[in-house]
Write a protein that holds these residues in place. Structure first.
Motif, PDB file in Angstrom:
ATOM      1  N   SER A  75       0.813  -1.218   0.000  1.00  0.00           N
ATOM      2  CA  SER A  75       0.000   0.000   0.000  1.00  0.00           C
ATOM      3  C   SER A  75       0.847   1.269   0.000  1.00  0.00           C
ATOM      4  O   SER A  75       0.358   2.343  -0.350  1.00  0.00           O
ATOM      5  CB  SER A  75      -0.925   0.005   1.229  1.00  0.00           C
ATOM      6  OG  SER A  75      -0.165   0.064   2.426  1.00  0.00           O
ATOM      7  N   LYS A  76       2.131   1.152   0.370  1.00  0.00           N
ATOM      8  CA  LYS A  76       3.023   2.309   0.370  1.00  0.00           C
ATOM      9  C   LYS A  76       3.598   2.601  -1.012  1.00  0.00           C
ATOM     10  O   LYS A  76       4.297   3.608  -1.189  1.00  0.00           O
ATOM     11  CB  LYS A  76       4.166   2.096   1.364  1.00  0.00           C
ATOM     12  CG  LYS A  76       3.736   2.108   2.834  1.00  0.00           C
ATOM     13  CD  LYS A  76       4.944   1.913   3.755  1.00  0.00           C
ATOM     14  CE  LYS A  76       4.589   2.189   5.204  1.00  0.00           C
ATOM     15  NZ  LYS A  76       3.818   1.103   5.833  1.00  0.00           N
ATOM     16  N   GLY A  77       3.344   1.703  -1.967  1.00  0.00           N
ATOM     17  CA  GLY A  77       3.750   1.995  -3.332  1.00  0.00           C
ATOM     18  C   GLY A  77       4.879   1.151  -3.889  1.00  0.00           C
ATOM     19  O   GLY A  77       5.517   1.548  -4.873  1.00  0.00           O
ATOM     20  N   GLY A  78       5.136  -0.025  -3.304  1.00  0.00           N
ATOM     21  CA  GLY A  78       6.181  -0.895  -3.832  1.00  0.00           C
ATOM     22  C   GLY A  78       5.825  -2.358  -3.654  1.00  0.00           C
ATOM     23  O   GLY A  78       5.109  -2.719  -2.709  1.00  0.00           O
ATOM     24  N   PRO A  79       6.317  -3.225  -4.545  1.00  0.00           N
ATOM     25  CA  PRO A  79       6.088  -4.659  -4.398  1.00  0.00           C
ATOM     26  C   PRO A  79       6.957  -5.240  -3.287  1.00  0.00           C
ATOM     27  O   PRO A  79       7.818  -4.554  -2.726  1.00  0.00           O
ATOM     28  CB  PRO A  79       6.500  -5.215  -5.765  1.00  0.00           C
ATOM     29  CG  PRO A  79       7.572  -4.273  -6.218  1.00  0.00           C
ATOM     30  CD  PRO A  79       7.159  -2.914  -5.713  1.00  0.00           C
ATOM     31  N   VAL A  80       6.743  -6.519  -2.971  1.00  0.00           N
ATOM     32  CA  VAL A  80       7.434  -7.179  -1.867  1.00  0.00           C
ATOM     33  C   VAL A  80       8.086  -8.464  -2.358  1.00  0.00           C
ATOM     34  O   VAL A  80       7.513  -9.191  -3.177  1.00  0.00           O
ATOM     35  CB  VAL A  80       6.453  -7.504  -0.717  1.00  0.00           C
ATOM     36  CG1 VAL A  80       7.109  -8.390   0.339  1.00  0.00           C
ATOM     37  CG2 VAL A  80       5.940  -6.216  -0.068  1.00  0.00           C
ATOM     38  N   ILE A  81       9.293  -8.745  -1.852  1.00  0.00           N
ATOM     39  CA  ILE A  81       9.896 -10.063  -2.023  1.00  0.00           C
ATOM     40  C   ILE A  81      10.175 -10.658  -0.646  1.00  0.00           C
ATOM     41  O   ILE A  81      10.473  -9.928   0.301  1.00  0.00           O
ATOM     42  CB  ILE A  81      11.196 -10.031  -2.848  1.00  0.00           C
ATOM     43  CG1 ILE A  81      12.249  -9.121  -2.215  1.00  0.00           C
ATOM     44  CG2 ILE A  81      10.930  -9.625  -4.283  1.00  0.00           C
ATOM     45  CD1 ILE A  81      13.601  -9.175  -2.903  1.00  0.00           C
ATOM     46  N   ILE A  82      10.045 -11.967  -0.547  1.00  0.00           N
ATOM     47  CA  ILE A  82      10.453 -12.695   0.646  1.00  0.00           C
ATOM     48  C   ILE A  82      11.891 -13.119   0.365  1.00  0.00           C
ATOM     49  O   ILE A  82      12.151 -14.138  -0.266  1.00  0.00           O
ATOM     50  CB  ILE A  82       9.565 -13.919   0.919  1.00  0.00           C
ATOM     51  CG1 ILE A  82       8.084 -13.575   0.710  1.00  0.00           C
ATOM     52  CG2 ILE A  82       9.833 -14.453   2.321  1.00  0.00           C
ATOM     53  CD1 ILE A  82       7.546 -12.509   1.610  1.00  0.00           C
ATOM     54  N   GLY A  83      12.841 -12.312   0.824  1.00  0.00           N
ATOM     55  CA  GLY A  83      14.233 -12.503   0.442  1.00  0.00           C
ATOM     56  C   GLY A  83      14.880 -13.735   1.043  1.00  0.00           C
ATOM     57  O   GLY A  83      15.900 -14.201   0.535  1.00  0.00           O
ATOM     58  N   GLU A  84      14.321 -14.250   2.123  1.00  0.00           N
ATOM     59  CA  GLU A  84      14.724 -15.524   2.710  1.00  0.00           C
ATOM     60  C   GLU A  84      13.471 -16.201   3.228  1.00  0.00           C
ATOM     61  O   GLU A  84      12.610 -15.546   3.819  1.00  0.00           O
ATOM     62  CB  GLU A  84      15.698 -15.340   3.879  1.00  0.00           C
ATOM     63  CG  GLU A  84      17.032 -14.724   3.539  1.00  0.00           C
ATOM     64  CD  GLU A  84      17.908 -14.547   4.792  1.00  0.00           C
ATOM     65  OE1 GLU A  84      17.581 -15.150   5.836  1.00  0.00           O
ATOM     66  OE2 GLU A  84      18.895 -13.801   4.698  1.00  0.00           O
ATOM     67  N   TRP A  85      13.373 -17.505   3.015  1.00  0.00           N
ATOM     68  CA  TRP A  85      12.293 -18.250   3.641  1.00  0.00           C
ATOM     69  C   TRP A  85      12.726 -19.693   3.848  1.00  0.00           C
ATOM     70  O   TRP A  85      13.635 -20.195   3.196  1.00  0.00           O
ATOM     71  CB  TRP A  85      10.985 -18.163   2.854  1.00  0.00           C
ATOM     72  CG  TRP A  85      10.988 -18.874   1.524  1.00  0.00           C
ATOM     73  CD1 TRP A  85      11.493 -18.414   0.340  1.00  0.00           C
ATOM     74  CD2 TRP A  85      10.447 -20.166   1.246  1.00  0.00           C
ATOM     75  NE1 TRP A  85      11.305 -19.335  -0.650  1.00  0.00           N
ATOM     76  CE2 TRP A  85      10.661 -20.418  -0.133  1.00  0.00           C
ATOM     77  CE3 TRP A  85       9.791 -21.131   2.015  1.00  0.00           C
ATOM     78  CZ2 TRP A  85      10.249 -21.605  -0.745  1.00  0.00           C
ATOM     79  CZ3 TRP A  85       9.379 -22.307   1.404  1.00  0.00           C
ATOM     80  CH2 TRP A  85       9.596 -22.539   0.044  1.00  0.00           C
ATOM     81  N   GLY A  86      12.077 -20.326   4.792  1.00  0.00           N
ATOM     82  CA  GLY A  86      12.352 -21.703   5.170  1.00  0.00           C
ATOM     83  C   GLY A  86      11.542 -21.961   6.415  1.00  0.00           C
ATOM     84  O   GLY A  86      10.484 -21.356   6.610  1.00  0.00           O
ATOM     85  N   THR A  87      12.023 -22.837   7.289  1.00  0.00           N
ATOM     86  CA  THR A  87      11.314 -23.096   8.541  1.00  0.00           C
ATOM     87  C   THR A  87      12.305 -23.272   9.677  1.00  0.00           C
ATOM     88  O   THR A  87      13.414 -23.757   9.476  1.00  0.00           O
ATOM     89  CB  THR A  87      10.424 -24.350   8.445  1.00  0.00           C
ATOM     90  OG1 THR A  87       9.792 -24.579   9.719  1.00  0.00           O
ATOM     91  CG2 THR A  87      11.237 -25.580   8.064  1.00  0.00           C
ATOM     92  N   PHE A  88      11.888 -22.877  10.891  1.00  0.00           N
ATOM     93  CA  PHE A  88      12.686 -23.104  12.089  1.00  0.00           C
ATOM     94  C   PHE A  88      12.310 -24.417  12.779  1.00  0.00           C
ATOM     95  O   PHE A  88      12.874 -24.743  13.825  1.00  0.00           O
ATOM     96  CB  PHE A  88      12.523 -21.940  13.067  1.00  0.00           C
ATOM     97  CG  PHE A  88      13.364 -20.746  12.728  1.00  0.00           C
ATOM     98  CD1 PHE A  88      14.606 -20.892  12.146  1.00  0.00           C
ATOM     99  CD2 PHE A  88      12.913 -19.460  13.012  1.00  0.00           C
ATOM    100  CE1 PHE A  88      15.397 -19.791  11.845  1.00  0.00           C
ATOM    101  CE2 PHE A  88      13.698 -18.348  12.707  1.00  0.00           C
ATOM    102  CZ  PHE A  88      14.943 -18.521  12.125  1.00  0.00           C
ATOM    103  N   SER A  89      11.370 -25.153  12.221  1.00  0.00           N
ATOM    104  CA  SER A  89      11.055 -26.459  12.794  1.00  0.00           C
ATOM    105  C   SER A  89      12.272 -27.376  12.656  1.00  0.00           C
ATOM    106  O   SER A  89      12.925 -27.400  11.611  1.00  0.00           O
ATOM    107  CB  SER A  89       9.845 -27.079  12.091  1.00  0.00           C
ATOM    108  OG  SER A  89       8.670 -26.360  12.378  1.00  0.00           O
ATOM    109  N   GLU A  90      12.568 -28.138  13.690  1.00  0.00           N
ATOM    110  CA  GLU A  90      13.720 -29.034  13.662  1.00  0.00           C
ATOM    111  C   GLU A  90      13.341 -30.358  13.001  1.00  0.00           C
ATOM    112  O   GLU A  90      12.505 -31.099  13.493  1.00  0.00           O
ATOM    113  CB  GLU A  90      14.230 -29.294  15.078  1.00  0.00           C
ATOM    114  CG  GLU A  90      14.904 -28.098  15.719  1.00  0.00           C
ATOM    115  CD  GLU A  90      15.587 -28.468  17.026  1.00  0.00           C
ATOM    116  OE1 GLU A  90      15.589 -29.663  17.382  1.00  0.00           O
ATOM    117  OE2 GLU A  90      16.098 -27.561  17.689  1.00  0.00           O
TER     118      GLU A  90
END
Length: 540
Positions: free
Chosen positions: A329-344
């Motif tokens: 809404s502020k005027g820019g797209p978004v990327i998830i620059g890192e993702w994964g899980t903290f589940s062991e």
């Protein structure tokens, strides 16, 4: 706040400490007018020169496709006392093989469209802040590897921020004031080196910048919430973002319209409802003033737990909705620059289900994703091959569709051994470098090329708690060590082959396995932990 939540926050912080095609047309008549800016902010006025017409930030995110992080490579944070010009030592310092053009070709052939290259710079500059030529040249070489394949590339400023004591960039007004000149000089050097590169190269301002308390989740989390302290931290984040944008634009050339990435405080994504301040990093993030329209991208990171898949879906749904509400809404797209899980060690089926859901939701919200490093890890990169092929396939099929047929080479396609050189006493080789449950595994076995003398090597097993360690000596070329639950507890954090003498020593590990409780063997790829080097030896 509950003890459970404090424990979860500490766990997340610790994990993050240890442990993202349009033709360039030049046009002299389309130079945009600069937006009005606050005179207290840096002057973002354009230098003289032609303004390139690049694809917009929204187009870039769409065209990047699905991405991967070249993690634990140029982001190594080894501390003081090492030669900052020795790029190979640093590039391989966290157990990775030297990066090759073939690795990037493999990622492209598998269906990935973008690579995030995290880079830590502070250890690779002289007293004046000038980046060593050797380090800059090597980063440049790997950027070229990525771009040569036609993929997009993002480079950033990485472990110069974070929770470690040696982080020199903090979300703190006094630190910003003290480090502003050094930070802007760093970005001036990076921007000038890559000024002539086209739209497929993007710059990212900083990684996970925290306040001076190293607060994760939101500013001022640690030591009790302080509204004034938190507000100052968010102000500092926005100042760093503005300095970054202004500095890059001031270098001219293609940097006048290059797409730039700015991160929220801590790269926090606002997910969760256990504290009313979780969404503050999104709410307080500002769109930096710029001299061109639609060339800035917001970035966050995401590592949800996936032990409860229904809870994971709710968290992911709410996260994407909040990113739309507070950032897009502020005027820019978004990327998830890192993702994964903290589940062991979640079951493979859960990991694959999570990957498909996460990617599909990102596509639905027109956001980009960059998986954090584990798809090709350690020696697998030297082949190159995927060390986590099922996950790689799940990610690219979720993005491209079930009918997509990726090229996914694996280490089992090759015959090889590991030549290990121990450089000093007590140095260690990882036989297993991640946490495992003793409900699933009972031991480790391996084969060497020769029988070591008595007392030269021992197997060291790290238990669940600090100080819970099991040591087992051996004097055979083939050895098996069973885990002692009475010493280790219910989990093992790491298993190493430790060298006990003082002089350099070389031995070859032919194969290594974890032993499951049902007696079956699970092949593992060894990697350096500390004080040793590993060379992959191909067997014809």
């Amino acid at each position: 706040m509950s003890t459970d939540l404090l424990t979860m926050n500490t766990f997340i912080g610790n994990m993050k400490s240890l442990l993202a095609a349009s033709i360039v047309i030049f046009c002299t008549a389309c130079k945009p007018e600069a937006k009005p800016v606050d005179p207290s902010e840096p002057d973002p006025s354009l230098p003289e020169g032609e303004v390139p017409v690049f694809e917009s930030s929204y187009e870039a995110v769409k065209n990047m496709g699905v991405g991967w992080n070249l993690g634990n490579t140029f982001d190594t944070n080894l501390g003081e006392g090492y030669d900052g010009t020795d790029w190979e030592f640093w590039e391989t310092g966290w157990g990775q093989a030297v990066t090759t053009q073939a690795l990037m070709k493999m990622m492209k052939n598998a269906g990935f469209g973008a690579i995030r290259v995290p880079v830590t710079w502070g250890w690779h500059t002289d007293a004046s802040g000038k980046v060593y030529d050797e380090w800059m040249n090597r980063v440049n070489e790997v950027v070229d590897y990525v771009l040569n394949t036609g993929m997009y590339c993002i480079i950033n400023v990485h472990h110069d921020t974070g929770a470690d004591d040696n982080a020199w960039l903090r979300a703190d007004p006094e630190v910003y004031k003290a480090q502003k000149e050094r930070y802007e000089y760093l970005w001036k050097q990076i921007a000038e080196r890559f000024r002539d590169y086209d739209h497929k190269l993007l710059f990212e301002s900083y990684n996970e910048m925290l306040d001076s308390r190293s607060s994760w989740c939101f500013a001022s989390f640690n030591d009790g919430y302080d509204a004034a302290y938190a507000s100052a931290a968010y102000e500092a984040i926005n100042n760093y973002a503005q300095s970054f944008v202004t500095t890059v634009r001031s270098t001219g050339g293609n940097n006048l319209a290059r797409n730039l990435v700015v991160n929220t405080y801590g790269a926090c994504n606002g997910a969760g409802d256990w504290n009313p301040h979780l969404q503050d990093p999104l709410k307080e993030m500002k769109m930096p003033e710029d001299v061109v329209e639609d060339h800035i991208i917001f970035q966050v990171h995401a590592y949800p737990l996936i032990d409860d898949m229904a809870a994971m879906r709710r968290e992911v749904d709410n996260m994407y909705a909040d990113l739309d509400r507070y950032l897009v809404s502020k005027g820019g797209p978004v990327i998830i620059g890192e993702w994964g899980t903290f589940s062991e060690n979640p079951p493979l089926a859960s990991r694959l289900e999570f990957a498909g859901y996460f990617i599909n939701k990102a596509k639905e919200h027109e956001m980009g994703t960059f998986y954090w490093m584990g798809l090709s890890d350690g020696v697998a990169r030297a082949f190159p091959a995927f060390s986590d092929p099922e996950m790689a396939e799940a990610i690219v099929k979720a993005y491209h569709g079930d009918s997509f047929v990726p090229d996914i080479p694996v280490t089992d396609d090759y015959s090889y051994s590991y030549k290990v050189t121990y450089r000093q006493q007590w140095s260690e080789l990882n036989l297993c470098g991640h946490t495992i449950s003793l409900d699933d595994y009972s031991g480790v076995s391996f084969e060497l090329d020769k029988t070591p003398a008595s007392g030269v090597l021992s197997v060291k097993v790290y238990g669940e708690t600090d100080g819970a360690e099991q040591y087992t000596g051996f004097s055979n070329s083939q050895a098996k060590v069973m885990f002692d639950r009475s010493i280790l507890g219910p989990k093992v954090k790491r298993v190493t082959l430790q060298y006990c003498h003082t002089q350099p020593y070389t031995i070859t590990v032919r194969k290594a396995f974890l032993i499951r409780n049902d007696g079956t063997l699970e092949k593992v790829d060894v990697s350096p932990f500390w004080g040793c080097d590993v060379e992959l030896v191909m067997i014809q």
